[in-house]
Scaffold this motif. Structure first.
Motif, PDB file in Angstrom:
ATOM      1  N   ALA A 341       0.843  -1.194   0.000  1.00  0.00           N
ATOM      2  CA  ALA A 341       0.000   0.000   0.000  1.00  0.00           C
ATOM      3  C   ALA A 341       0.879   1.245   0.000  1.00  0.00           C
ATOM      4  N   LEU A 342       0.373   2.274  -0.662  1.00  0.00           N
ATOM      5  CA  LEU A 342       1.121   3.521  -0.830  1.00  0.00           C
ATOM      6  C   LEU A 342       0.775   4.534   0.257  1.00  0.00           C
ATOM      7  N   ASN A 343       1.611   5.529   0.394  1.00  0.00           N
ATOM      8  CA  ASN A 343       1.352   6.651   1.297  1.00  0.00           C
ATOM      9  C   ASN A 343       0.083   7.369   0.842  1.00  0.00           C
ATOM     10  N   GLY A 344      -0.925   7.415   1.686  1.00  0.00           N
ATOM     11  CA  GLY A 344      -2.197   8.015   1.316  1.00  0.00           C
ATOM     12  C   GLY A 344      -2.247   9.524   1.416  1.00  0.00           C
ATOM     13  N   GLU A 345      -1.154  10.154   1.866  1.00  0.00           N
ATOM     14  CA  GLU A 345      -1.142  11.611   1.984  1.00  0.00           C
ATOM     15  C   GLU A 345      -1.016  12.245   0.597  1.00  0.00           C
ATOM     16  N   LYS A 346      -1.726  13.355   0.395  1.00  0.00           N
ATOM     17  CA  LYS A 346      -1.628  14.056  -0.877  1.00  0.00           C
ATOM     18  C   LYS A 346      -0.218  14.586  -1.116  1.00  0.00           C
ATOM     19  N   ILE A 347       0.141  14.648  -2.380  1.00  0.00           N
ATOM     20  CA  ILE A 347       1.429  15.220  -2.780  1.00  0.00           C
ATOM     21  C   ILE A 347       1.288  16.739  -2.819  1.00  0.00           C
ATOM     22  N   ARG A 348       2.113  17.417  -2.075  1.00  0.00           N
ATOM     23  CA  ARG A 348       2.037  18.875  -2.001  1.00  0.00           C
ATOM     24  C   ARG A 348       2.987  19.550  -2.986  1.00  0.00           C
ATOM     25  N   GLN A 349       4.117  18.908  -3.253  1.00  0.00           N
ATOM     26  CA  GLN A 349       5.099  19.480  -4.165  1.00  0.00           C
ATOM     27  C   GLN A 349       5.471  18.440  -5.212  1.00  0.00           C
ATOM     28  N   ALA A 350       5.278  18.785  -6.476  1.00  0.00           N
ATOM     29  CA  ALA A 350       5.524  17.828  -7.561  1.00  0.00           C
ATOM     30  C   ALA A 350       6.987  17.395  -7.607  1.00  0.00           C
ATOM     31  N   GLY A 351       7.879  18.215  -7.090  1.00  0.00           N
ATOM     32  CA  GLY A 351       9.303  17.899  -7.185  1.00  0.00           C
ATOM     33  C   GLY A 351       9.821  16.969  -6.106  1.00  0.00           C
ATOM     34  N   GLU A 352       8.976  16.539  -5.175  1.00  0.00           N
ATOM     35  CA  GLU A 352       9.482  15.682  -4.099  1.00  0.00           C
ATOM     36  C   GLU A 352       9.947  14.342  -4.663  1.00  0.00           C
ATOM     37  N   ASN A 353      10.996  13.796  -4.089  1.00  0.00           N
ATOM     38  CA  ASN A 353      11.563  12.545  -4.582  1.00  0.00           C
ATOM     39  C   ASN A 353      10.633  11.369  -4.287  1.00  0.00           C
ATOM     40  N   PRO A 354      10.596  10.366  -5.170  1.00  0.00           N
ATOM     41  CA  PRO A 354       9.770   9.190  -4.898  1.00  0.00           C
ATOM     42  C   PRO A 354      10.299   8.432  -3.685  1.00  0.00           C
ATOM     43  N   ASP A 355       9.381   7.901  -2.880  1.00  0.00           N
ATOM     44  CA  ASP A 355       9.815   7.104  -1.732  1.00  0.00           C
ATOM     45  C   ASP A 355      10.090   5.664  -2.183  1.00  0.00           C
ATOM     46  N   GLY A 356      10.534   4.835  -1.239  1.00  0.00           N
ATOM     47  CA  GLY A 356      10.920   3.476  -1.582  1.00  0.00           C
ATOM     48  C   GLY A 356       9.786   2.643  -2.159  1.00  0.00           C
ATOM     49  N   THR A 357       8.577   2.834  -1.629  1.00  0.00           N
ATOM     50  CA  THR A 357       7.433   2.066  -2.130  1.00  0.00           C
ATOM     51  C   THR A 357       7.084   2.478  -3.558  1.00  0.00           C
ATOM     52  N   GLU A 358       7.139   3.769  -3.832  1.00  0.00           N
ATOM     53  CA  GLU A 358       6.860   4.234  -5.199  1.00  0.00           C
ATOM     54  C   GLU A 358       7.894   3.702  -6.182  1.00  0.00           C
ATOM     55  N   LYS A 359       9.162   3.666  -5.789  1.00  0.00           N
ATOM     56  CA  LYS A 359      10.202   3.109  -6.649  1.00  0.00           C
ATOM     57  C   LYS A 359       9.938   1.626  -6.915  1.00  0.00           C
ATOM     58  N   LEU A 360       9.513   0.913  -5.873  1.00  0.00           N
ATOM     59  CA  LEU A 360       9.201  -0.506  -6.045  1.00  0.00           C
ATOM     60  C   LEU A 360       8.068  -0.695  -7.055  1.00  0.00           C
ATOM     61  N   TRP A 361       7.037   0.150  -6.976  1.00  0.00           N
ATOM     62  CA  TRP A 361       5.932   0.084  -7.938  1.00  0.00           C
ATOM     63  C   TRP A 361       6.437   0.323  -9.361  1.00  0.00           C
ATOM     64  N   VAL A 362       7.290   1.304  -9.536  1.00  0.00           N
ATOM     65  CA  VAL A 362       7.833   1.584 -10.874  1.00  0.00           C
ATOM     66  C   VAL A 362       8.551   0.355 -11.410  1.00  0.00           C
ATOM     67  N   ASP A 363       9.353  -0.280 -10.568  1.00  0.00           N
ATOM     68  CA  ASP A 363      10.111  -1.455 -11.000  1.00  0.00           C
ATOM     69  C   ASP A 363       9.190  -2.588 -11.437  1.00  0.00           C
ATOM     70  N   HIS A 364       8.137  -2.841 -10.654  1.00  0.00           N
ATOM     71  CA  HIS A 364       7.241  -3.964 -10.973  1.00  0.00           C
ATOM     72  C   HIS A 364       6.369  -3.664 -12.189  1.00  0.00           C
ATOM     73  N   ILE A 365       5.944  -2.417 -12.341  1.00  0.00           N
ATOM     74  CA  ILE A 365       5.163  -2.054 -13.531  1.00  0.00           C
ATOM     75  C   ILE A 365       6.033  -2.172 -14.778  1.00  0.00           C
ATOM     76  N   GLU A 366       7.265  -1.653 -14.702  1.00  0.00           N
ATOM     77  CA  GLU A 366       8.174  -1.739 -15.844  1.00  0.00           C
ATOM     78  C   GLU A 366       8.438  -3.195 -16.216  1.00  0.00           C
ATOM     79  N   ALA A 367       8.647  -4.040 -15.210  1.00  0.00           N
ATOM     80  CA  ALA A 367       8.912  -5.456 -15.474  1.00  0.00           C
ATOM     81  C   ALA A 367       7.703  -6.141 -16.113  1.00  0.00           C
TER      82      ALA A 367
END
Length: 413
Positions: A341-367
């Protein structure tokens, strides 16, 4: 006993669609709604609105009207009636009216009430749920997770609760998904990630946009389609653009295949878009038993879902142990891919770095996008799993429940 049904309205989200489909398959006396509405496709038989409130009435007015709804309802029921209600406000009205009429109330919870009601709404609704829900004759949860929530957080006796999952009309979907998407069809010449659902806090599509923006940096080919409308549309479209994504809004922009993200709004037939997509990506922060996930699978679409509370784990065939929600490791189940499950808090700044869970999602979607065997396997298994929730099976469960409720009521009387 005579069977009656109650829901907030017949327009809106998944619970309303579930109720409308059941009306076609159950032998009922009256179908009540809390609110008055138009019926372009025809009003359901024996329908009665309990108020003149329309879709535009404020949530506070609707809350303050719970007592008046119950008074009108009690004038239309007797001790010989059974009333099955869907959704929280209708459930509260059902129980309140039963105190006067003596009818047998069956309440059905369709979401995770511990997460759905937050802040000011929590102060209004949670005490009423704790007070009224345990007084129902029977309760229905649409997942084992929601049943657990009702027992642990709101004091319902577990033996009072039946689990009946949401249903799918597989025959209808299989016809509609083959319809021509028209000028929007060009979008699907590229690999498409798709998400559907109301644009609300529960669905957390802002995390999907963040993940997709990261994916585009390593694979520029995919596009993202989001089906649905809601109060967060302006926030989401603005965030999409702030993330550097070329963003299409169906209410403002001429169709073109040159965008990255497509907000297609509410679609009467979402299936023709789901069917032509490569992967369904579901980032909800909480659910009950998500119709959107079921409908994607009925369209033979491979799915990647957040392991949110509750529903996706059960749909993907993972045993519904509540402890599983604390174990947020990636799982490749028989029917789909379950990710933390992902962080349910809204994103306030578009430039914030992805957290570890978001990076994991990117990896699995790409795969997944790059593995044709995975796509083919989960496409086939989605179609198989969708049959388990076919409306013919689920409607039979409701008929059995109505008969059992009648027996319980007669025994109590």
């Amino acid at each position: 006993m005579d069977l009656n049904l109650l829901v907030n309205s017949f327009s809106g989200g998944g619970a309303e669609k579930q109720m409308l489909a059941l009306l076609e398959r159950l032998d009922y006396k009256k179908a009540f709604t809390l609110e008055k509405e138009a019926f372009p496709a025809g009003e359901p038989a024996n329908h009665l609105a309990l108020s003149k409130h329309g879709p535009g009435a404020s949530n506070l007015i609707k809350f303050l009207s719970l007592g008046s709804y119950a008074r009108v309802l009690s004038g239309n029921l007797s001790k010989n009636d059974l009333l099955i209600s869907f959704m929280t406000r209708s459930n509260l009205v059902n129980v309140r009216a039963s105190l006067k009429t003596g009818h047998f109330p069956v309440i059905c919870e369709r979401t995770n009430p511990s997460r759905e009601f937050k802040n000011f709404r929590a102060l209004l609704y949670r005490p009423l749920i704790r007070k009224n829900y345990p007084e129902a004759g029977m309760a229905v949860a649409n997942s084992e997770g929601v049943k657990h929530c009702l027992v642990s957080d709101f004091g319902l006796a577990p033996e009072k609760i039946k689990v009946i999952n949401n249903h799918l009309d597989n025959e209808k979907i299989s016809l509609k998904m083959k319809e021509d998407p028209g000028e929007l069809g060009k979008i699907f010449e590229s690999p498409v990630l798709i998400n559907s659902g109301r644009l609300t806090e529960a669905k957390a599509q802002w995390r999907l946009l963040k993940i997709f923006s990261c994916l585009k940096k390593v694979d520029p080919e995919p596009k993202l389609v989001i089906l649905g409308d809601g109060e967060l549309k302006d926030y989401l479209t603005a965030l999409s653009r702030a993330l550097g994504l070329r963003t299409f809004d169906i209410t403002k922009d001429p169709p073109s295949e040159h965008y990255d993200v497509y907000f297609l709004g509410f679609q009467e037939n979402p299936y023709k878009f789901l069917y032509r997509s490569r992967l369904f990506v579901f980032t909800s922060a909480w659910e009950g038993f998500p119709n959107a996930l079921l409908e994607a699978m009925a369209c033979r679409l491979p799915v990647i879902s957040a392991n949110c509370e509750y529903g996706p784990a059960e749909i993907l065939g993972i045993k519904a142990a509540i402890s599983d929600y604390a174990d947020q490791k990636p799982r490749y189940s028989d029917f789909g891919i379950l990710l933390p499950a992902l962080n349910g808090e809204k994103i306030r700044q578009a430039g914030e770095n992805p957290d570890g869970t978001e990076k994991l999602w990117v990896d699995h979607i790409e795969a997944a996008l790059g593995d044709h065997k995975i796509i083919r396997k989960y496409s086939e298994m989605s179609a198989v799993r969708a049959l388990d929730f076919d409306i013919k099976k689920i409607a039979l469960n409701w008929k059995i429940l109505a008969a059992e409720a009648g027996s319980v009521s007669n025994g109590a009387g």
